[in-house]
Design an enzyme around this catalytic site. Sequence first.
Site, PDB file in Angstrom:
ATOM      1  N   GLY A  56       9.716  58.534 -15.938  1.00 27.32           N
ATOM      2  CA  GLY A  56       8.804  57.805 -14.944  1.00 27.32           C
ATOM      3  C   GLY A  56       7.907  58.824 -13.896  1.00 27.32           C
ATOM      4  O   GLY A  56       7.001  58.033 -13.409  1.00 27.32           O
ATOM      5  N   GLU A 101      14.612  62.460 -17.593  1.00 26.23           N
ATOM      6  CA  GLU A 101      13.910  62.070 -19.172  1.00 26.23           C
ATOM      7  C   GLU A 101      12.380  61.998 -18.913  1.00 26.23           C
ATOM      8  O   GLU A 101      11.993  60.887 -19.095  1.00 26.23           O
ATOM      9  CB  GLU A 101      14.650  60.881 -19.659  1.00 26.23           C
ATOM     10  CG  GLU A 101      15.900  60.867 -20.291  1.00 26.23           C
ATOM     11  CD  GLU A 101      16.384  59.556 -20.378  1.00 26.23           C
ATOM     12  OE1 GLU A 101      15.947  58.630 -20.449  1.00 26.23           O
ATOM     13  OE2 GLU A 101      17.828  59.576 -20.917  1.00 26.23           O
ATOM     14  N   PRO A 102      11.941  62.908 -18.463  1.00 24.02           N
ATOM     15  CA  PRO A 102      10.225  63.003 -18.369  1.00 24.02           C
ATOM     16  C   PRO A 102       9.682  62.828 -19.935  1.00 24.02           C
ATOM     17  O   PRO A 102       9.863  63.708 -20.631  1.00 24.02           O
ATOM     18  CB  PRO A 102       9.955  64.028 -17.560  1.00 24.02           C
ATOM     19  CG  PRO A 102      10.917  65.168 -17.794  1.00 24.02           C
ATOM     20  CD  PRO A 102      12.421  64.336 -18.133  1.00 24.02           C
ATOM     21  N   GLY A 103       8.740  61.999 -20.041  1.00 22.73           N
ATOM     22  CA  GLY A 103       8.017  62.104 -21.126  1.00 22.73           C
ATOM     23  C   GLY A 103       6.416  62.348 -20.645  1.00 22.73           C
ATOM     24  O   GLY A 103       5.809  63.316 -21.043  1.00 22.73           O
ATOM     25  N   TYR A 128      -2.459  47.699 -21.554  1.00 26.58           N
ATOM     26  CA  TYR A 128      -2.405  47.694 -19.940  1.00 26.58           C
ATOM     27  C   TYR A 128      -3.389  47.767 -19.283  1.00 26.58           C
ATOM     28  O   TYR A 128      -3.282  47.789 -17.966  1.00 26.58           O
ATOM     29  CB  TYR A 128      -1.448  48.993 -19.699  1.00 26.58           C
ATOM     30  CG  TYR A 128      -0.281  49.294 -20.934  1.00 26.58           C
ATOM     31  CD1 TYR A 128       0.602  48.646 -21.103  1.00 26.58           C
ATOM     32  CD2 TYR A 128      -0.461  50.526 -21.737  1.00 26.58           C
ATOM     33  CE1 TYR A 128       1.713  49.210 -21.939  1.00 26.58           C
ATOM     34  CE2 TYR A 128       0.468  50.883 -22.374  1.00 26.58           C
ATOM     35  CZ  TYR A 128       1.667  49.917 -22.465  1.00 26.58           C
ATOM     36  OH  TYR A 128       2.707  50.470 -23.421  1.00 26.58           O
ATOM     37  N   TYR A 176       1.445  59.013 -24.731  1.00 25.45           N
ATOM     38  CA  TYR A 176       1.207  57.539 -25.406  1.00 25.45           C
ATOM     39  C   TYR A 176      -0.136  57.449 -25.911  1.00 25.45           C
ATOM     40  O   TYR A 176      -0.773  56.284 -25.653  1.00 25.45           O
ATOM     41  CB  TYR A 176       1.446  56.613 -24.104  1.00 25.45           C
ATOM     42  CG  TYR A 176       3.002  56.729 -23.645  1.00 25.45           C
ATOM     43  CD1 TYR A 176       4.207  56.317 -24.500  1.00 25.45           C
ATOM     44  CD2 TYR A 176       3.224  57.363 -22.629  1.00 25.45           C
ATOM     45  CE1 TYR A 176       5.422  56.876 -23.903  1.00 25.45           C
ATOM     46  CE2 TYR A 176       4.429  57.387 -22.018  1.00 25.45           C
ATOM     47  CZ  TYR A 176       5.597  57.213 -22.501  1.00 25.45           C
ATOM     48  OH  TYR A 176       6.952  57.494 -22.080  1.00 25.45           O
ATOM     49  N   ARG A 193      -3.670  52.321 -25.121  1.00 30.66           N
ATOM     50  CA  ARG A 193      -3.324  52.096 -23.620  1.00 30.66           C
ATOM     51  C   ARG A 193      -4.320  51.101 -22.758  1.00 30.66           C
ATOM     52  O   ARG A 193      -3.987  50.243 -21.966  1.00 30.66           O
ATOM     53  CB  ARG A 193      -3.168  53.348 -22.799  1.00 30.66           C
ATOM     54  CG  ARG A 193      -1.876  54.219 -23.371  1.00 30.66           C
ATOM     55  CD  ARG A 193      -1.616  55.270 -22.424  1.00 30.66           C
ATOM     56  NE  ARG A 193      -1.082  54.931 -21.548  1.00 30.66           N
ATOM     57  CZ  ARG A 193      -1.381  54.824 -20.193  1.00 30.66           C
ATOM     58  NH1 ARG A 193      -2.409  55.171 -19.826  1.00 30.66           N
ATOM     59  NH2 ARG A 193      -0.632  54.398 -19.123  1.00 30.66           N
ATOM     60  N   CYS A 216     -12.512  45.679 -34.319  1.00 29.49           N
ATOM     61  CA  CYS A 216     -12.930  44.391 -34.552  1.00 29.49           C
ATOM     62  C   CYS A 216     -12.202  43.355 -33.648  1.00 29.49           C
ATOM     63  O   CYS A 216     -11.601  42.630 -34.099  1.00 29.49           O
ATOM     64  CB  CYS A 216     -12.957  43.689 -36.056  1.00 29.49           C
ATOM     65  SG  CYS A 216     -13.575  42.022 -36.208  1.00 29.49           S
ATOM     66  N   GLU A 217     -12.486  43.856 -32.316  1.00 28.66           N
ATOM     67  CA  GLU A 217     -11.965  42.933 -31.300  1.00 28.66           C
ATOM     68  C   GLU A 217     -12.576  42.808 -30.069  1.00 28.66           C
ATOM     69  O   GLU A 217     -13.004  44.133 -29.600  1.00 28.66           O
ATOM     70  CB  GLU A 217     -10.421  43.588 -31.108  1.00 28.66           C
ATOM     71  CG  GLU A 217      -9.348  43.471 -32.187  1.00 28.66           C
ATOM     72  CD  GLU A 217      -8.028  42.786 -31.761  1.00 28.66           C
ATOM     73  OE1 GLU A 217      -8.075  42.090 -30.788  1.00 28.66           O
ATOM     74  OE2 GLU A 217      -7.310  42.438 -32.560  1.00 28.66           O
TER      75      GLU A 217
HETATM   76  N1  LLP Z   1      13.348  57.244 -21.070  1.00 31.09           N
HETATM   77  C1  LLP Z   1      13.653  56.026 -21.435  1.00 31.09           C
HETATM   78  C2  LLP Z   1      14.647  55.540 -21.565  1.00 31.09           C
HETATM   79  C3  LLP Z   1      12.334  55.343 -21.529  1.00 31.09           C
HETATM   80  O1  LLP Z   1      12.208  54.387 -22.004  1.00 31.09           O
HETATM   81  C4  LLP Z   1      11.091  56.225 -21.343  1.00 31.09           C
HETATM   82  C5  LLP Z   1       9.750  55.561 -21.578  1.00 31.09           C
HETATM   83  C6  LLP Z   1      11.060  57.516 -20.821  1.00 31.09           C
HETATM   84  C7  LLP Z   1      12.481  57.894 -20.421  1.00 31.09           C
HETATM   85  C8  LLP Z   1      10.040  58.422 -20.415  1.00 31.09           C
HETATM   86  O2  LLP Z   1       9.308  57.760 -19.313  1.00 31.09           O
HETATM   87  P1  LLP Z   1       7.993  58.605 -18.755  1.00 31.09           P
HETATM   88  O3  LLP Z   1       8.419  59.690 -18.016  1.00 31.09           O
HETATM   89  O4  LLP Z   1       7.130  58.740 -19.993  1.00 31.09           O
HETATM   90  O5  LLP Z   1       7.325  57.348 -18.037  1.00 31.09           O
HETATM   91  N2  LLP Z   1       3.368  53.191 -23.313  1.00 31.09           N
HETATM   92  C9  LLP Z   1       3.558  53.014 -22.059  1.00 31.09           C
HETATM   93  C10 LLP Z   1       4.999  53.930 -21.546  1.00 31.09           C
HETATM   94  C11 LLP Z   1       6.215  53.359 -22.034  1.00 31.09           C
HETATM   95  C12 LLP Z   1       7.204  54.066 -21.747  1.00 31.09           C
HETATM   96  C13 LLP Z   1       8.284  53.481 -22.414  1.00 31.09           C
HETATM   97  N3  LLP Z   1       9.564  54.495 -22.135  1.00 31.09           N
HETATM   98  C14 LLP Z   1       2.438  53.457 -21.448  1.00 31.09           C
HETATM   99  O6  LLP Z   1       1.381  54.320 -22.095  1.00 31.09           O
HETATM  100  O7  LLP Z   1       1.970  53.742 -20.397  1.00 31.09           O
END
Ligand code: LLP
Length: 415
Positions: free
Chosen positions: A227, A270-272, A313, A372, A309, A343-344
């Site tokens: 997050g 768990e950084p994404g 959102y 994302y 996105r 087409c939206e």
């Molecule tokens: N761990 C779990 C269990 C998760 O569900 C997620 C993201 C992460 C880690 C990684 O979170 P991050 O560090 O990336 O914030 N599509 C949306 C974001 C959805 C995130 C889903 N889960 C967007 O584009 O903002």
Amino acid sequence: MNSYIESTSFFGNVSAEELATKYGTPLYVYNERILRNSMRTVSKLIQGYRYVANYSMKANSNLSILKIVNEEGLNADAMSEGEIRLLMKAGFSTDRIFFVPNNVSSQEMQFAIDNGILVSLDSLDQLERYGNLDRGGRCAIRINPGVGAGHHSKVVTAGKNTKFAISRDDIDEALEIAARHELTIVGINQHVGSLFMDPEPFLQAVSNLLSVAQRFGRLEFIDFGGGYGVPYHKLDNEQSFDFENFEVKFKALVDEFVSTVGYTPLFKTEPGRYVCCEGGVLLGRVHATKDNAGRKYAGTDIGMNVLARPAIYDAWHDIEVIRNSEIITDGDLEKVTLVGNICETGDIIADDRLLPKIKTEDLVCVLDAGAYGYSMSSNYNCRLRPAEVLITENGDDKLIRRRENYDDLFSSFEL
Ligand code: LLP
């Protein structure tokens, strides 16, 4: 006006125009140096303890980027069998993959079990299902720490309104189910949601999770989830997430936990987004401009199928405008609505945005598109997914995923 592309030399030895001509638009472009820097930042999120960052690959699942993540020594989490398979392809050993699914079938759980991958269960029902498959086995459970956070209600994954995780009130029942199946709960995990810049809700969740942890025996690990935010308004000088200050507060909570329980588990995050967001941009070409009822539109080839996105959102992405290889940082600005070719009516990248005056054939560069972006793209309107290019550390361009073609698009039909 500031330019992120210029200040970071994002495109290395090549220009945006050269990339657009060589690979076509829309085009995702990643910068390896920026990606690696972000990976190194999250690798040291908690210091002084055994700690590992699990890259949450849903943010960007390009195979070359996964290989870089692997080289940088991060582990990974997966949300589906497909993600597990791709991580294995990228060279992650199965003990470095953590399966954190939601509402999966027995078949998908069995795939993880057969490959020796630890699974986290996020409901009592899924825990029961897991117990039936792996009696006497090891697993983790995902706990709702009671506090959520995120840039939009659709991405808050803890607190009251969420389908995720086991509530703290249900822990006794979870322990009962585990005991009945002779399961050992070796770890607990949480995820508050995606994108916080204010660390306080996250730290509250950490504190809540650590007090819940005391209800389990000796845990092998505690995983605090992802997050961590990035500044999407960087052209307006929004500052980066303050990891230094954050680490001090984070570590204080962990210190207190360790001294209370008298043992030290492995700590995980768990950084994404943080890993790959700022290291990716999306280039598109303007194919038309028009005025409609007093509103100027610039129509590009970046449809909501390529970057979803903003449509999903109302997410903000900074935009830079490039003409004849020059990034336009001065001159007159005007309000424009930047749209795609889908087409939206909601196919909007930037709504009523003050930008340099855009002309047909300009390139637009959407910043912070590395997370994302491609991973949420689709073939809506029978459009092809774009190519992805990496600017390597020596500044050269390298194709890391080719543009789809019409054979790809039609390959799954059965007649
Ligand atoms: N761990 C779990 C269990 C998760 O569900 C997620 C993201 C992460 C880690 C990684 O979170 P991050 O560090 O990336 O914030 N599509 C949306 C974001 C959805 C995130 C889903 N889960 C967007 O584009 O903002």
